[in-house]
Write a protein that holds these residues in place. Structure first.
Motif, PDB file in Angstrom:
ATOM      1  N   VAL A   1      -9.130 -20.952  -8.970  1.00  0.00           N
ATOM      2  CA  VAL A   1     -10.568 -20.821  -8.713  1.00  0.00           C
ATOM      3  C   VAL A   1     -11.343 -20.920 -10.022  1.00  0.00           C
ATOM      4  CG1 VAL A   1     -12.366 -19.246  -7.925  1.00  0.00           C
ATOM      5  CG2 VAL A   1     -10.263 -19.526  -6.590  1.00  0.00           C
ATOM      6  N   LYS A   2     -10.845 -20.302 -11.071  1.00  0.00           N
ATOM      7  CA  LYS A   2     -11.529 -20.373 -12.367  1.00  0.00           C
ATOM      8  C   LYS A   2     -11.567 -21.814 -12.884  1.00  0.00           C
ATOM      9  CE  LYS A   2     -10.374 -15.646 -13.771  1.00  0.00           C
ATOM     10  NZ  LYS A   2      -9.621 -14.798 -14.737  1.00  0.00           N
ATOM     11  N   ALA A   3     -10.452 -22.522 -12.700  1.00  0.00           N
ATOM     12  CA  ALA A   3     -10.404 -23.914 -13.149  1.00  0.00           C
ATOM     13  C   ALA A   3     -11.377 -24.773 -12.343  1.00  0.00           C
ATOM     14  CB  ALA A   3      -8.984 -24.465 -13.019  1.00  0.00           C
ATOM     15  N   LEU A   4     -11.398 -24.570 -11.038  1.00  0.00           N
ATOM     16  CA  LEU A   4     -12.331 -25.329 -10.202  1.00  0.00           C
ATOM     17  C   LEU A   4     -13.776 -24.995 -10.556  1.00  0.00           C
ATOM     18  CD1 LEU A   4     -10.576 -25.097  -6.701  1.00  0.00           C
ATOM     19  CD2 LEU A   4     -10.571 -27.030  -8.286  1.00  0.00           C
ATOM     20  N   GLY A   5     -14.028 -23.738 -10.887  1.00  0.00           N
ATOM     21  CA  GLY A   5     -15.368 -23.345 -11.295  1.00  0.00           C
ATOM     22  C   GLY A   5     -15.803 -24.045 -12.564  1.00  0.00           C
ATOM     23  N   GLU A   6     -14.898 -24.155 -13.530  1.00  0.00           N
ATOM     24  CA  GLU A   6     -15.223 -24.854 -14.775  1.00  0.00           C
ATOM     25  C   GLU A   6     -15.509 -26.332 -14.518  1.00  0.00           C
ATOM     26  OE1 GLU A   6     -12.515 -24.333 -17.985  1.00  0.00           O
ATOM     27  OE2 GLU A   6     -12.168 -22.202 -17.537  1.00  0.00           O
ATOM     28  N   VAL A   7     -14.719 -26.946 -13.655  1.00  0.00           N
ATOM     29  CA  VAL A   7     -14.924 -28.358 -13.345  1.00  0.00           C
ATOM     30  C   VAL A   7     -16.249 -28.535 -12.599  1.00  0.00           C
ATOM     31  CG1 VAL A   7     -14.045 -30.342 -12.060  1.00  0.00           C
ATOM     32  CG2 VAL A   7     -12.462 -28.852 -13.310  1.00  0.00           C
ATOM     33  N   GLY A   8     -16.542 -27.634 -11.655  1.00  0.00           N
ATOM     34  CA  GLY A   8     -17.767 -27.743 -10.881  1.00  0.00           C
ATOM     35  C   GLY A   8     -19.018 -27.579 -11.711  1.00  0.00           C
ATOM     36  N   GLN A   9     -18.923 -26.840 -12.801  1.00  0.00           N
ATOM     37  CA  GLN A   9     -20.082 -26.627 -13.655  1.00  0.00           C
ATOM     38  C   GLN A   9     -20.407 -27.838 -14.527  1.00  0.00           C
ATOM     39  OE1 GLN A   9     -19.320 -23.032 -15.852  1.00  0.00           O
ATOM     40  NE2 GLN A   9     -19.538 -21.710 -14.040  1.00  0.00           N
ATOM     41  N   LEU A  10     -19.482 -28.782 -14.623  1.00  0.00           N
ATOM     42  CA  LEU A  10     -19.733 -29.966 -15.440  1.00  0.00           C
ATOM     43  C   LEU A  10     -20.849 -30.826 -14.845  1.00  0.00           C
ATOM     44  CD1 LEU A  10     -16.055 -31.054 -16.246  1.00  0.00           C
ATOM     45  CD2 LEU A  10     -17.648 -29.824 -17.736  1.00  0.00           C
ATOM     46  N   LYS A  11     -20.873 -30.928 -13.537  1.00  0.00           N
ATOM     47  CA  LYS A  11     -21.853 -31.771 -12.856  1.00  0.00           C
ATOM     48  C   LYS A  11     -21.941 -31.327 -11.401  1.00  0.00           C
ATOM     49  CE  LYS A  11     -21.868 -36.136 -13.914  1.00  0.00           C
ATOM     50  NZ  LYS A  11     -21.527 -37.577 -13.979  1.00  0.00           N
ATOM     51  N   THR A  12     -23.138 -31.343 -10.838  1.00  0.00           N
ATOM     52  CA  THR A  12     -23.329 -30.928  -9.443  1.00  0.00           C
ATOM     53  C   THR A  12     -22.511 -31.785  -8.498  1.00  0.00           C
ATOM     54  OG1 THR A  12     -25.591 -30.223  -9.966  1.00  0.00           O
ATOM     55  CG2 THR A  12     -25.049 -30.520  -7.649  1.00  0.00           C
ATOM     56  N   GLU A  13     -22.376 -33.051  -8.836  1.00  0.00           N
ATOM     57  CA  GLU A  13     -21.610 -33.954  -7.982  1.00  0.00           C
ATOM     58  C   GLU A  13     -20.146 -33.553  -7.931  1.00  0.00           C
ATOM     59  OE1 GLU A  13     -21.078 -38.787  -7.292  1.00  0.00           O
ATOM     60  OE2 GLU A  13     -22.093 -38.008  -9.074  1.00  0.00           O
ATOM     61  N   LEU A  14     -19.647 -32.986  -9.033  1.00  0.00           N
ATOM     62  CA  LEU A  14     -18.262 -32.528  -9.047  1.00  0.00           C
ATOM     63  C   LEU A  14     -18.081 -31.297  -8.153  1.00  0.00           C
ATOM     64  CD1 LEU A  14     -17.357 -32.930 -12.836  1.00  0.00           C
ATOM     65  CD2 LEU A  14     -16.507 -34.289 -10.914  1.00  0.00           C
ATOM     66  N   ALA A  15     -19.074 -30.406  -8.160  1.00  0.00           N
ATOM     67  CA  ALA A  15     -19.010 -29.240  -7.276  1.00  0.00           C
ATOM     68  C   ALA A  15     -19.013 -29.682  -5.815  1.00  0.00           C
ATOM     69  CB  ALA A  15     -20.186 -28.316  -7.553  1.00  0.00           C
ATOM     70  N   SER A  16     -19.829 -30.688  -5.498  1.00  0.00           N
ATOM     71  CA  SER A  16     -19.859 -31.224  -4.143  1.00  0.00           C
ATOM     72  C   SER A  16     -18.515 -31.830  -3.764  1.00  0.00           C
ATOM     73  CB  SER A  16     -20.967 -32.271  -4.025  1.00  0.00           C
ATOM     74  OG  SER A  16     -20.968 -32.872  -2.748  1.00  0.00           O
ATOM     75  N   LEU A  17     -17.898 -32.520  -4.714  1.00  0.00           N
ATOM     76  CA  LEU A  17     -16.590 -33.131  -4.476  1.00  0.00           C
ATOM     77  C   LEU A  17     -15.525 -32.069  -4.202  1.00  0.00           C
ATOM     78  CD1 LEU A  17     -15.098 -36.117  -6.371  1.00  0.00           C
ATOM     79  CD2 LEU A  17     -13.756 -34.032  -6.232  1.00  0.00           C
ATOM     80  N   ILE A  18     -15.567 -30.980  -4.949  1.00  0.00           N
ATOM     81  CA  ILE A  18     -14.591 -29.901  -4.754  1.00  0.00           C
ATOM     82  C   ILE A  18     -14.738 -29.282  -3.371  1.00  0.00           C
ATOM     83  CG2 ILE A  18     -13.928 -27.594  -5.548  1.00  0.00           C
ATOM     84  CD1 ILE A  18     -14.685 -28.503  -8.382  1.00  0.00           C
ATOM     85  N   VAL A  19     -15.976 -29.063  -2.953  1.00  0.00           N
ATOM     86  CA  VAL A  19     -16.208 -28.481  -1.623  1.00  0.00           C
ATOM     87  C   VAL A  19     -15.757 -29.453  -0.542  1.00  0.00           C
ATOM     88  CG1 VAL A  19     -17.976 -27.608  -0.052  1.00  0.00           C
ATOM     89  CG2 VAL A  19     -18.111 -27.063  -2.481  1.00  0.00           C
ATOM     90  N   ASP A  20     -15.932 -30.744  -0.756  1.00  0.00           N
ATOM     91  CA  ASP A  20     -15.435 -31.733   0.209  1.00  0.00           C
ATOM     92  C   ASP A  20     -13.932 -31.587   0.411  1.00  0.00           C
ATOM     93  OD1 ASP A  20     -17.873 -32.853   0.748  1.00  0.00           O
ATOM     94  OD2 ASP A  20     -17.681 -34.490  -0.693  1.00  0.00           O
ATOM     95  N   VAL A  21     -13.227 -31.447  -0.674  1.00  0.00           N
ATOM     96  CA  VAL A  21     -11.771 -31.294  -0.590  1.00  0.00           C
ATOM     97  C   VAL A  21     -11.403 -29.999   0.135  1.00  0.00           C
ATOM     98  CG1 VAL A  21      -9.648 -31.008  -1.930  1.00  0.00           C
ATOM     99  CG2 VAL A  21     -11.373 -32.672  -2.658  1.00  0.00           C
ATOM    100  N   ILE A  22     -12.098 -28.916  -0.206  1.00  0.00           N
ATOM    101  CA  ILE A  22     -11.810 -27.636   0.447  1.00  0.00           C
ATOM    102  C   ILE A  22     -12.098 -27.720   1.943  1.00  0.00           C
ATOM    103  CG2 ILE A  22     -12.509 -25.214   0.570  1.00  0.00           C
ATOM    104  CD1 ILE A  22     -12.985 -25.258  -2.405  1.00  0.00           C
ATOM    105  N   SER A  23     -13.147 -28.459   2.327  1.00  0.00           N
ATOM    106  CA  SER A  23     -13.469 -28.602   3.750  1.00  0.00           C
ATOM    107  C   SER A  23     -12.382 -29.356   4.500  1.00  0.00           C
ATOM    108  CB  SER A  23     -14.814 -29.311   3.910  1.00  0.00           C
ATOM    109  OG  SER A  23     -14.733 -30.661   3.473  1.00  0.00           O
ATOM    110  N   ILE A  24     -11.777 -30.354   3.826  1.00  0.00           N
ATOM    111  CA  ILE A  24     -10.665 -31.094   4.451  1.00  0.00           C
ATOM    112  C   ILE A  24      -9.471 -30.176   4.672  1.00  0.00           C
ATOM    113  CG2 ILE A  24      -9.005 -32.965   4.120  1.00  0.00           C
ATOM    114  CD1 ILE A  24     -11.193 -34.461   2.571  1.00  0.00           C
ATOM    115  N   VAL A  25      -9.148 -29.400   3.638  1.00  0.00           N
ATOM    116  CA  VAL A  25      -8.036 -28.458   3.757  1.00  0.00           C
ATOM    117  C   VAL A  25      -8.359 -27.389   4.805  1.00  0.00           C
ATOM    118  CG1 VAL A  25      -6.588 -26.818   2.502  1.00  0.00           C
ATOM    119  CG2 VAL A  25      -7.411 -28.878   1.355  1.00  0.00           C
ATOM    120  N   ASP A  26      -9.647 -27.018   4.901  1.00  0.00           N
ATOM    121  CA  ASP A  26     -10.071 -26.028   5.900  1.00  0.00           C
ATOM    122  C   ASP A  26      -9.771 -26.526   7.303  1.00  0.00           C
ATOM    123  OD1 ASP A  26     -11.372 -23.854   7.116  1.00  0.00           O
ATOM    124  OD2 ASP A  26     -13.261 -24.955   7.190  1.00  0.00           O
TER     125      ASP A  26
END
Length: 329
Positions: free
Chosen positions: A62-87
């Motif tokens: 989670v900490k690693a994903l948080g660091e990646v998501g803070q780089l760019k809003t589009e990256l945070a959106s991409l991470i949530v997309d992946v989590i939604s697929i796994v969901d």
């Protein structure tokens, strides 16, 4: 990714963040390319999958994903997309692999402080949102969602007052008042009115009211406006009945003569029927009966007073006129 997982606690986490940052920096434009997105999604998916399997610690993921998501809003959106697929995957197989489902819920709970809440509410299943505490009740949230969706996409916005859409209603009045339309066929006129309704979101019932108002001011063109109304209502006079009845009911004292003439013209043509209009007219049948009853009572009382006065006058006259006796010496 396998090597990063094996060495996750010994620099693997930093290598993952560095890998994602490298992919993000490869794009010179502000928007990520499809190739970069695919590579990032693959990396994030593999990491999340390893976390659900217990190969890496969920907190550090989670900490690693948080660091990646803070780089760019589009990256945070991409991470949530992946989590939604796994969901979706874990939800459909919850009965077969409950531990993986529970692990995902833990990952989402820990991600609430580092991933945008709006993205999570937008893309995760409502059951998941309720489980992690983002919403209180799945049923209540579903009802609000349906109402909002209906309001945004299915409810037509209609302007009823002239000041709300003065341009649309002004164009409608101008078009109705132009003599040149007498040369056109009825279908063209009705189509033009419907186009104005669609273009300016005019209230269709208010449009009927405007046509009637213009009709009242142009009684010499009765056949023309009656034909427009017939084409507009398309064989369903119920709304026209209600609007004309409402105009009669809202008259302060008595409806204008022109409104009666318009109504008579439409009844004569068979556009509307007297039976439906009659119930909107004043006074009502009960009021007429009461008025007639009161008038009859008043007439009887007046007749009784006249009779009484006549008899009293006659008696008084008889008393005064006494016969005179003759005298002879």
């Amino acid at each position: 990714m396998t090597d990063i997982a094996k060495l996750w606690d010994h620099g693997g986490r930093s290598d993952f963040v560095r890998y994602c940052r490298k992919l993000e920096n490869e794009d010179t434009d502000m928007v990520l390319t499809s190739i970069t997105k695919k590579s990032l999604k693959r990396a994030v998916f593999d990491l999340v999958f390893l976390a659900l399997e217990g190969s890496v610690n969920i907190d550090s993921v989670v900490k690693a994903l948080g660091e990646v998501g803070q780089l760019k809003t589009e990256l945070a959106s991409l991470i949530v997309d992946v989590i939604s697929i796994v969901d979706i995957e874990t939800l459909s197989m919850a009965s077969q692999n409950k531990s993986r489902r529970d692990a995902l819920l833990d990952l989402v709970r820990l991600s609430l402080h580092c991933l945008p809440e709006a993205f999570l509410k937008e893309r995760l299943d409502m059951e998941t949102l309720e489980s992690v505490g983002l919403i209180r009740s799945q049923q209540t949230y579903s009802q609000k969602y349906v109402k909002l969706k209906t309001k945004l996409f299915y409810r037509q916005q209609k302007f009823n007052l002239l000041r709300e859409e003065n341009e649309g209603y002004a164009k409608l009045i101008v078009e109705l008042s132009q003599e040149r339309y007498d040369r056109f066929n009825l279908h063209h006129i009705v189509s033009h009115i419907q186009a104005l309704i669609g273009r300016f979101c005019l209230d269709p019932n208010r449009v009927i009211d405007i046509i009637l108002e213009v009709f009242e001011c142009n009684l010499d063109r009765g056949e023309y406006f009656a034909s427009i109304l017939e084409g507009y209502i398309n064989g369903d006079p119920e709304t026209l009945h209600q609007i004309i009845g409402f105009k009669f009911q809202c008259a302060a004292t008595e409806a204008s003569d022109n409104l009666y003439k318009v109504t008579a013209t439409l009844i004569h043509r068979g556009t509307i029927t007297l039976d439906f209009i009659y119930e909107h007219l004043k006074p009502t049948d009960d009021e007429i009966k009461e008025s007639h009853k009161a008038a009859m009572i008043a007439s009887r009382q007046a007749a009784r007073r006249i009779t009484t006065a006549t008899l009293a006058e006659k008696e008084s006259s008889d008393a005064v006129e006494m016969p005179s006796a003759s005298y002879s010496g």
